[in-house]
Design a protein around this motif. Structure first.
Motif, PDB file in Angstrom:
ATOM      1  N   THR A 107       0.851  -1.193   0.000  1.00  0.00           N
ATOM      2  CA  THR A 107       0.000   0.000   0.000  1.00  0.00           C
ATOM      3  C   THR A 107       0.886   1.242   0.000  1.00  0.00           C
ATOM      4  O   THR A 107       2.104   1.144  -0.035  1.00  0.00           O
ATOM      5  CB  THR A 107      -0.910   0.015   1.241  1.00  0.00           C
ATOM      6  OG1 THR A 107      -0.123  -0.327   2.375  1.00  0.00           O
ATOM      7  CG2 THR A 107      -2.045  -0.953   1.106  1.00  0.00           C
ATOM      8  N   GLY A 108       0.248   2.385   0.081  1.00  0.00           N
ATOM      9  CA  GLY A 108       0.989   3.631   0.174  1.00  0.00           C
ATOM     10  C   GLY A 108       1.468   4.119  -1.182  1.00  0.00           C
ATOM     11  O   GLY A 108       0.891   3.781  -2.216  1.00  0.00           O
ATOM     12  N   PRO A 109       2.538   4.917  -1.203  1.00  0.00           N
ATOM     13  CA  PRO A 109       3.009   5.472  -2.477  1.00  0.00           C
ATOM     14  C   PRO A 109       3.328   4.408  -3.523  1.00  0.00           C
ATOM     15  O   PRO A 109       3.180   4.650  -4.716  1.00  0.00           O
ATOM     16  CB  PRO A 109       4.260   6.245  -2.069  1.00  0.00           C
ATOM     17  CG  PRO A 109       4.041   6.620  -0.649  1.00  0.00           C
ATOM     18  CD  PRO A 109       3.264   5.497  -0.053  1.00  0.00           C
ATOM     19  N   VAL A 110       3.770   3.217  -3.092  1.00  0.00           N
ATOM     20  CA  VAL A 110       4.092   2.171  -4.074  1.00  0.00           C
ATOM     21  C   VAL A 110       2.825   1.759  -4.819  1.00  0.00           C
ATOM     22  O   VAL A 110       2.825   1.609  -6.041  1.00  0.00           O
ATOM     23  CB  VAL A 110       4.747   0.967  -3.381  1.00  0.00           C
ATOM     24  CG1 VAL A 110       5.136  -0.075  -4.417  1.00  0.00           C
ATOM     25  CG2 VAL A 110       5.960   1.393  -2.576  1.00  0.00           C
ATOM     26  N   LEU A 111       1.733   1.590  -4.076  1.00  0.00           N
ATOM     27  CA  LEU A 111       0.458   1.239  -4.720  1.00  0.00           C
ATOM     28  C   LEU A 111      -0.032   2.392  -5.602  1.00  0.00           C
ATOM     29  O   LEU A 111      -0.491   2.180  -6.724  1.00  0.00           O
ATOM     30  CB  LEU A 111      -0.589   0.905  -3.656  1.00  0.00           C
ATOM     31  CG  LEU A 111      -2.008   0.595  -4.145  1.00  0.00           C
ATOM     32  CD1 LEU A 111      -2.015  -0.623  -5.046  1.00  0.00           C
ATOM     33  CD2 LEU A 111      -2.945   0.384  -2.982  1.00  0.00           C
ATOM     34  N   PRO A 127      -7.687   0.781  10.463  1.00  0.00           N
ATOM     35  CA  PRO A 127      -6.526   1.172   9.671  1.00  0.00           C
ATOM     36  C   PRO A 127      -6.489   2.665   9.346  1.00  0.00           C
ATOM     37  O   PRO A 127      -7.531   3.314   9.220  1.00  0.00           O
ATOM     38  CB  PRO A 127      -6.677   0.350   8.395  1.00  0.00           C
ATOM     39  CG  PRO A 127      -8.112   0.038   8.307  1.00  0.00           C
ATOM     40  CD  PRO A 127      -8.721   0.164   9.658  1.00  0.00           C
ATOM     41  N   ILE A 128      -5.292   3.189   9.245  1.00  0.00           N
ATOM     42  CA  ILE A 128      -5.102   4.573   8.826  1.00  0.00           C
ATOM     43  C   ILE A 128      -4.053   4.612   7.716  1.00  0.00           C
ATOM     44  O   ILE A 128      -3.317   3.653   7.513  1.00  0.00           O
ATOM     45  CB  ILE A 128      -4.663   5.489   9.986  1.00  0.00           C
ATOM     46  CG1 ILE A 128      -3.325   5.034  10.557  1.00  0.00           C
ATOM     47  CG2 ILE A 128      -5.710   5.499  11.080  1.00  0.00           C
ATOM     48  CD1 ILE A 128      -2.756   5.985  11.580  1.00  0.00           C
ATOM     49  N   GLU A 129      -4.006   5.725   7.014  1.00  0.00           N
ATOM     50  CA  GLU A 129      -3.052   5.878   5.913  1.00  0.00           C
ATOM     51  C   GLU A 129      -1.796   6.544   6.457  1.00  0.00           C
ATOM     52  O   GLU A 129      -1.742   7.751   6.635  1.00  0.00           O
ATOM     53  CB  GLU A 129      -3.665   6.715   4.797  1.00  0.00           C
ATOM     54  CG  GLU A 129      -2.817   6.808   3.530  1.00  0.00           C
ATOM     55  CD  GLU A 129      -2.789   5.507   2.719  1.00  0.00           C
ATOM     56  OE1 GLU A 129      -3.764   4.755   2.777  1.00  0.00           O
ATOM     57  OE2 GLU A 129      -1.778   5.272   2.043  1.00  0.00           O
ATOM     58  N   SER A 130      -0.787   5.742   6.743  1.00  0.00           N
ATOM     59  CA  SER A 130       0.478   6.305   7.203  1.00  0.00           C
ATOM     60  C   SER A 130       1.278   6.715   5.962  1.00  0.00           C
ATOM     61  O   SER A 130       0.883   6.421   4.843  1.00  0.00           O
ATOM     62  CB  SER A 130       1.237   5.278   8.034  1.00  0.00           C
ATOM     63  OG  SER A 130       2.128   4.545   7.233  1.00  0.00           O
ATOM     64  N   PRO A 131       2.412   7.410   6.134  1.00  0.00           N
ATOM     65  CA  PRO A 131       3.175   7.785   4.940  1.00  0.00           C
ATOM     66  C   PRO A 131       3.594   6.587   4.103  1.00  0.00           C
ATOM     67  O   PRO A 131       3.910   6.728   2.930  1.00  0.00           O
ATOM     68  CB  PRO A 131       4.408   8.483   5.532  1.00  0.00           C
ATOM     69  CG  PRO A 131       4.003   8.935   6.876  1.00  0.00           C
ATOM     70  CD  PRO A 131       2.989   7.964   7.363  1.00  0.00           C
ATOM     71  N   ARG A 132       3.609   5.400   4.691  1.00  0.00           N
ATOM     72  CA  ARG A 132       4.062   4.218   3.967  1.00  0.00           C
ATOM     73  C   ARG A 132       2.922   3.303   3.568  1.00  0.00           C
ATOM     74  O   ARG A 132       3.154   2.294   2.907  1.00  0.00           O
ATOM     75  CB  ARG A 132       5.073   3.466   4.820  1.00  0.00           C
ATOM     76  CG  ARG A 132       6.459   4.041   4.726  1.00  0.00           C
ATOM     77  CD  ARG A 132       7.341   3.623   5.858  1.00  0.00           C
ATOM     78  NE  ARG A 132       7.136   4.474   7.010  1.00  0.00           N
ATOM     79  CZ  ARG A 132       7.600   5.724   7.100  1.00  0.00           C
ATOM     80  NH1 ARG A 132       8.301   6.229   6.125  1.00  0.00           N
ATOM     81  NH2 ARG A 132       7.369   6.458   8.154  1.00  0.00           N
TER      82      ARG A 132
END
Lengths: 445, 237
Positions: free
Chosen positions: A252-256, A381-386
């Motif tokens: 998840t995150g920027p990679v996704l 769940p929360i959206e962390s920087p990663r």
């Protein structure tokens, strides 16, 4: 053998010959391999290595300069935080959680507190001002975290200026954290029921000044990197991972988002009032390290937008409660800056020591015993920087967590190392890992 | 403080609304100490740990869609007993799954059009030492990005036979999560490609996050007093 190292001599094992090279002794390796007549080398890289993004150990099988197999060895920063939390009260748990992913402490606290609050059934009772402060701190934290991701990622490919300016700007944000929470990291500021205390006097002005300064300085990264041919040559097309790969590997995150899929929990499953803020989800469609870099740059701008909105709201509010009104949950004490630094507020000490015995008993009970949490389990769940960060918290109805497990995005995303780097060059492994931005404190917990 | 001393009549429990308790343990006393001459009287306290109990449909909202789609798909796939009790608690839906059916069920969960749980967040182990016959729980958090829904699967195994099928064939992301759960709880995930320790050293004895594994630590002297390690201190429970 050109040189002999008394501590790590070359030796024969059942798996082949082992060489230890530490710099300026590469000849021993080169001549040694030439004798073997075998192109295949297994390189152990780390866990102490300046380019592995922390205490990450990489086991790379190379043929020439091509990586045929890449494996991660982790656990070098395992501190048993989850186990330790089972022996502390629910509020003390925040102090442990904040230390896991040390670049995004507010997110760890937030993930834990949201799960505890759901177990307590007090999600609707969190004061508005506490929610806004939480969002503002998290978005400032996203900026500082992305700055480190970009800075260390730059350093690892030799772009030292990116590192120095990245840490320079991060320092601005950490100074804000210090002003607001008293600490640059490991704040334990977000607590079940709200936040530890009000913003100090002048904090809003400081934040506004810092936001203005960041707006002035963030374009430097774009000017330095976005079209820089060397930077692009190192990042473009490296660490490729498509959407199917991301979903299969739980990334998840920027990679996704670098696959063009706008999945961001702040938008898709809003928490803490994120649905009331105006911001965009940043995506890129190149599926590579360069796209992830650009997403992080863009996200910092979006975070600044959210911080601006938080500032506007806080200015219009005045001092409202930042801790839940339920006295059986809310931390009784208030902190204040005294002549000798941060400590308990004198008002509060006067109240419990001189005015009200019941208040003293209450303070003692809630600080030593804490509160009980109804039995059950929660996962918020929360959206962390990663990426997706959440705490699976189980309560047995007692005053301490029965089990707290953190689904840390670094841990999960790091599984992408193999697929991102196998078949590429050894130098690209570094770029691929930097684009995942794993934080080993979160990976190993 | 309200005076409740005159209130002798407790409200009658409505027996129809009381579901059978899901007791997973018992706690006694208040300070977690034994045999220290505790004269407080709190040592006689007894409390049972009751986890939220199973619910029956209708649950309301999308929960019913997922539940019926899952039960129908499982029955069609020849796994009619796969789904055990269903717990809807605090807005989170938990399916208790029979462990031998786990592999078949997760592939349905991922591929079935009405379910489409294409994303596994992770595997989390929980050790309930007093939940006899099902001491070890593996908890899976699934996310459907298509429908924007989350569910939880819970699979149990007894301490004497700590085997649970691996879901790595369906969700490759479970690789490290299952290794961590093996490392920390000793649950053996059958079918995992390389079930080795991940956080602890390879030769580590025991599984540290089980409840019967001590936290460890040594007493610390502070200003003349000796403070025992956290797991041996007097503490509330």
């Amino acid at each position: 053998m050109a040189t002999t190292d008394p501590y790590a001599p070359a030796n024969e094992t059942s798996q082949g010959r082992v060489f230890t090279v530490t710099g300026q002794d590469w000849d021993s390796l080169v001549t040694g391999i030439a004798d073997e007549g075998d192109d295949k080398v297994v390189v152990n890289m780390g866990p102490q290595h300046p380019s592995t993004h922390g205490v990450l150990r990489l086991i790379l099988e190379l043929e020439g300069e091509t990586v045929t197999e890449a494996r991660c060895g982790i656990g070098y920063l395992h501190t048993g935080i989850e186990k330790n939390m089972e022996y502390r009260s629910w509020t003390q748990g925040v102090t442990f959680a904040t230390r896991m992913d040390y670049l995004s402490p507010f997110y760890n606290e937030m993930a834990y507190c949201l799960s505890v609050e759901r177990l307590l059934g007090i999600e609707d009772q969190i004061p508005e001002q506490a929610k806004i402060i939480r969002v503002m701190l998290m978005e400032l934290n996203r900026i500082s975290s992305h700055l480190v991701a970009i800075a260390t990622g730059g350093m690892e490919i030799g772009a030292l200026t990116v590192m120095t300016i990245g840490f320079r700007e991060r320092e601005l944000v950490l100074s804000l954290f210090e002003k607001i929470t008293g600490l640059r990291m490991n704040h334990a500021f977000i607590r079940p029921g709200g936040v530890a205390q009000h913003l100090p006097d002048g904090a809003l002005d400081d934040i506004r000044d810092t936001v203005a300064l960041l707006r002035k300085r963030l374009p430097e990264y774009a000017a330095l990197c976005n079209a820089n041919p060397i930077f692009k040559a190192r990042l473009e097309g490296v660490g490729h991972l498509d959407l199917a790969g991301c979903l299969a590997l739980g990334i998840t995150g920027p990679v996704l988002r670098s696959t063009g899929y706008p999945w961001d929990l702040r938008k898709n499953q809003p928490y803490s009032g994120y649905d009331e803020y105006d911001f965009d989800v940043c995506t890129w469609d190149s599926m590579d390290a360069y796209g992830r870099f650009r997403i992080r740059l863009d996200e910092m701008w979006e975070s600044l937008k959210i911080v601006d909105q938080c500032l506007a709201r806080l200015e219009g509010m005045g001092a409202e409660p930042v801790m839940i009104a339920d006295k059986k949950i809310g931390w009784p004490s208030q902190l204040a800056i005294g002549s000798d630094g941060m400590g308990n507020s004198l008002e509060h000490i006067k109240h419990i020591m001189g005015e009200s015995m019941e208040a003293l008993i209450h303070h003692f009970k809630i600080v030593t015993e804490g509160f009980k949490v109804p039995a059950g389990q929660a996962y918020v769940p929360i959206e962390s920087p990663r990426g997706e960060l959440a705490a699976h918290v189980v309560s047995d109805g007692g005053t301490r967590p029965f089990r707290a497990h953190f689904r840390d995005p670094s841990f999960t995303n790091l599984q992408g190392t193999s697929i991102m780097s196998e078949g590429g060059q050894v130098a690209d492994v570094i770029v691929a890992i930097a684009s995942i931005d794993p934080v080993m404190g979160g990976v190993d917990r | 403080m309200t005076d409740q001393s005159n209130d002798t009549s407790l409200p009658a429990l409505n027996e129809e609304t009381v579901a059978p308790a899901n007791v997973v343990g018992h706690r006694t006393g208040m300070f977690g100490v034994r045999g220290s001459g505790d004269t407080s009287g709190y040592g006689g306290l007894q409390r049972s740990v009751e986890m939220p109990t199973g619910s029956e449909p209708p649950f309301g909202g999308w929960y019913d869609e997922v539940h019926s789609a899952l039960v129908e798909a499982a029955t069609a796939a020849g796994l009619p007993d796969a789904v055990g009790s269903v717990v809807l608690d605090r807005g989170e839906l938990t399916f208790h799954i029979r462990r031998e059916d786990l592999q078949g069920l997760v592939s349905l969960l991922r591929d079935e059009e009405r379910l489409r749980f294409e994303f596994l967040s992770g595997v989390s182990g929980v050790h309930y030492p007093e939940d006899t016959g099902k001491e070890l729980h593996a908890v899976y958090h699934l996310l459907s990005m298509t429908h924007n829904r989350r569910i939880r699967l819970e699979v149990t195994a007894p301490d004497t036979d700590p085997h649970i099928p691996s879901v790595t064939a369906t969700y490759p992301t479970a690789d490290w999560h299952e290794r961590e759960t093996w490392d920390m709880f000793g649950i053996i995930f059958d079918g995992h490609p390389a079930l080795t320790r991940i956080l602890m050293p390879d030769d580590w004895p025991g599984h540290p996050q089980r409840k019967d594994y001590p936290l460890g630590g040594i007493p610390v002297e502070y200003k003349g007093a000796t403070i025992p390690p956290p797991d041996q201190r007097r503490s509330y429970n």
